[in-house]
Design a protein around this motif. Sequence first.
Motif, PDB file in Angstrom:
ATOM      1  N   ASN A 144     -28.040 -16.720  26.067  1.00 24.24           N
ATOM      2  CA  ASN A 144     -28.366 -17.272  24.756  1.00 24.24           C
ATOM      3  C   ASN A 144     -29.866 -17.513  24.643  1.00 24.24           C
ATOM      4  N   ILE A 145     -30.440 -17.161  23.497  1.00 25.35           N
ATOM      5  CA  ILE A 145     -31.848 -17.449  23.246  1.00 25.35           C
ATOM      6  C   ILE A 145     -32.025 -18.954  23.101  1.00 25.35           C
ATOM      7  N   THR A 146     -33.048 -19.494  23.753  1.00 29.99           N
ATOM      8  CA  THR A 146     -33.344 -20.927  23.654  1.00 29.99           C
ATOM      9  C   THR A 146     -34.807 -21.119  23.292  1.00 29.99           C
ATOM     10  N   THR A 147     -35.132 -22.258  22.701  1.00 28.86           N
ATOM     11  CA  THR A 147     -36.531 -22.607  22.458  1.00 28.86           C
ATOM     12  C   THR A 147     -36.834 -23.941  23.131  1.00 28.86           C
ATOM     13  N   LEU A 148     -38.117 -24.172  23.377  1.00 32.86           N
ATOM     14  CA  LEU A 148     -38.539 -25.301  24.208  1.00 32.86           C
ATOM     15  C   LEU A 148     -38.960 -26.528  23.413  1.00 32.86           C
ATOM     16  N   GLY A 149     -38.837 -26.490  22.096  1.00 28.92           N
ATOM     17  CA  GLY A 149     -39.294 -27.615  21.293  1.00 28.92           C
ATOM     18  C   GLY A 149     -40.734 -27.437  20.862  1.00 28.92           C
ATOM     19  N   ARG A 150     -41.152 -28.254  19.903  1.00 26.48           N
ATOM     20  CA  ARG A 150     -42.493 -28.123  19.346  1.00 26.48           C
ATOM     21  C   ARG A 150     -43.553 -28.240  20.431  1.00 26.48           C
ATOM     22  N   GLY A 151     -44.557 -27.374  20.360  1.00 28.42           N
ATOM     23  CA  GLY A 151     -45.604 -27.351  21.373  1.00 28.42           C
ATOM     24  C   GLY A 151     -45.188 -26.636  22.639  1.00 28.42           C
ATOM     25  N   GLY A 152     -44.014 -26.007  22.618  1.00 32.35           N
ATOM     26  CA  GLY A 152     -43.473 -25.401  23.821  1.00 32.35           C
ATOM     27  C   GLY A 152     -44.253 -24.225  24.361  1.00 32.35           C
ATOM     28  N   SER A 153     -45.106 -23.613  23.532  1.00 30.20           N
ATOM     29  CA  SER A 153     -45.898 -22.484  24.031  1.00 30.20           C
ATOM     30  C   SER A 153     -46.896 -22.921  25.093  1.00 30.20           C
ATOM     31  N   ASP A 154     -47.416 -24.143  24.988  1.00 24.73           N
ATOM     32  CA  ASP A 154     -48.281 -24.676  26.048  1.00 24.73           C
ATOM     33  C   ASP A 154     -47.519 -24.713  27.365  1.00 24.73           C
ATOM     34  N   THR A 155     -46.283 -25.213  27.301  1.00 25.51           N
ATOM     35  CA  THR A 155     -45.458 -25.301  28.509  1.00 25.51           C
ATOM     36  C   THR A 155     -45.152 -23.908  29.047  1.00 25.51           C
ATOM     37  N   SER A 156     -44.861 -22.957  28.154  1.00 22.63           N
ATOM     38  CA  SER A 156     -44.609 -21.579  28.586  1.00 22.63           C
ATOM     39  C   SER A 156     -45.804 -21.026  29.356  1.00 22.63           C
ATOM     40  N   ALA A 157     -47.008 -21.259  28.828  1.00 22.59           N
ATOM     41  CA  ALA A 157     -48.214 -20.731  29.466  1.00 22.59           C
ATOM     42  C   ALA A 157     -48.434 -21.343  30.839  1.00 22.59           C
ATOM     43  N   VAL A 158     -48.270 -22.651  30.942  1.00 22.76           N
ATOM     44  CA  VAL A 158     -48.475 -23.322  32.228  1.00 22.76           C
ATOM     45  C   VAL A 158     -47.417 -22.881  33.232  1.00 22.76           C
ATOM     46  N   ALA A 159     -46.159 -22.752  32.775  1.00 21.21           N
ATOM     47  CA  ALA A 159     -45.091 -22.293  33.659  1.00 21.21           C
ATOM     48  C   ALA A 159     -45.361 -20.869  34.145  1.00 21.21           C
ATOM     49  N   MET A 160     -45.867 -20.024  33.244  1.00 25.03           N
ATOM     50  CA  MET A 160     -46.202 -18.657  33.626  1.00 25.03           C
ATOM     51  C   MET A 160     -47.330 -18.658  34.657  1.00 25.03           C
ATOM     52  N   ALA A 161     -48.330 -19.496  34.451  1.00 28.00           N
ATOM     53  CA  ALA A 161     -49.438 -19.592  35.399  1.00 28.00           C
ATOM     54  C   ALA A 161     -48.952 -20.083  36.759  1.00 28.00           C
ATOM     55  N   ALA A 162     -48.021 -21.031  36.747  1.00 22.96           N
ATOM     56  CA  ALA A 162     -47.477 -21.544  38.008  1.00 22.96           C
ATOM     57  C   ALA A 162     -46.690 -20.460  38.739  1.00 22.96           C
ATOM     58  N   ALA A 163     -45.853 -19.727  38.002  1.00 20.99           N
ATOM     59  CA  ALA A 163     -45.035 -18.676  38.613  1.00 20.99           C
ATOM     60  C   ALA A 163     -45.899 -17.569  39.204  1.00 20.99           C
TER      61      ALA A 163
END
Length: 418
Positions: A144-163
């Motif tokens: 299922n497609i999910t979204t991370l909530g408002r401002g979630g793109s910041d979290t996506s970027a940091v998570a990608m950098a961590a990975a």
Amino acid sequence: MALIVQKYGGTSVGSVDRIKNVARRIAKWHRAGHQVVVVVSAMSGETNRLIGLAKEIQASPDPRELDVVASTGEQVTIGLVAMAVQEEGLKAKSYTGPQVHVLTDSAFTKARILEIDEKKIRADLAAGYVVVVAGFQGADEHGNITTLGRGGSDTSAVAMAAALKADECLIYTDVDGVYTTDPRIVPEARRLTTVTFEEMLEMASLGSKVLQIRSVEFAGKYKVRLRVLSSLTGADLPLAEEAQSGTLITFEEDTPMEKAVISGIAFSRDEAKITLTRVPDRPGIAYQILGAIADANIDVDMIVQNISVDGTTDFSFTVHRNEYGKAMQVLQSTVQPVIQARQIIGDPMICKVSVVGIGMRSHVGIASLMFRTLSEEGINIQMITTSEIKISVVVEDKYMELAVRALHKAFGLEQAAA
């Protein structure tokens, strides 16, 4: 050669011209020999438009279907950015969150990232591609497609950098860094060259809108170096200059030895205070009050309980102003019949003002100067809460700007080494 994750928010990709500017900036980094992964938000206003469409169909949209709708904004952006990068003569490939395999839990509209499979991205980077990834989204274990909530793109970027174990995560936005306070209130506010994760987390939680709180938490946990900088400068800015611009969010041991005691003044206007007077002072009373509030899914911030007099006490706490009416209703209908407080008093016209700085750990007199400054301005303090690196006070909403300006001046932040 470094591996750099760049994140561009909605304003940064808000038009075709701005997307082309972003592509030129990406190309500059890539041509300098860096591997570049780009995380983007939907174009400015697009997510609101999509949610508005959903609400025209359902007053309270089904969360699963709302995520399907809301996630399409980023899908448009990644395709446009990838094409713009290709027009710069580079190889580029776009991916949605599910295509990358950003695995989240199943909490639709507010999902949390569990893991990221970075193998596909690493292979593309090795092949010379710029990889463009949709922020704000992922998929749960059921697909299922999910979204991370408002401002979630910041979290996506940091998570990608961590990975990816990136060398740095650059958060491009419409401001050029983190300031000592909001320059719209204090024109003398100064941009900070560095700020610690602890300070940034406090500022974000206290009302600073530069970064989303979860992204700062994530960066601190996984030791991702973050830099906040402007996407609205010319893409032809020399790389060496751009790489040192903005504000670096880093670790305490990396900050200058002579760092200012106070880094900034944060504030939040969206606050409301509730006081229950003459509450029975017995074990479990705080749970009876705040348990009902928690059951109503209302977040509580500051809490103050007075000394017991004749077996009773006053109990005060603050909530977000949008939750004020709901909280009062819960207290009156559920809590009051049980605890029999003398009175429930509400005040939706308060604000929170805070001084933040890791220097508090080794310097005395911060609270004294803060309280004296407010007193000299005739501002009454209604509540106080502290941590190792912050002091927050509740004051009347009408005094917020005066309090911020006075404290900024009192702590010499306009002259502090930025």
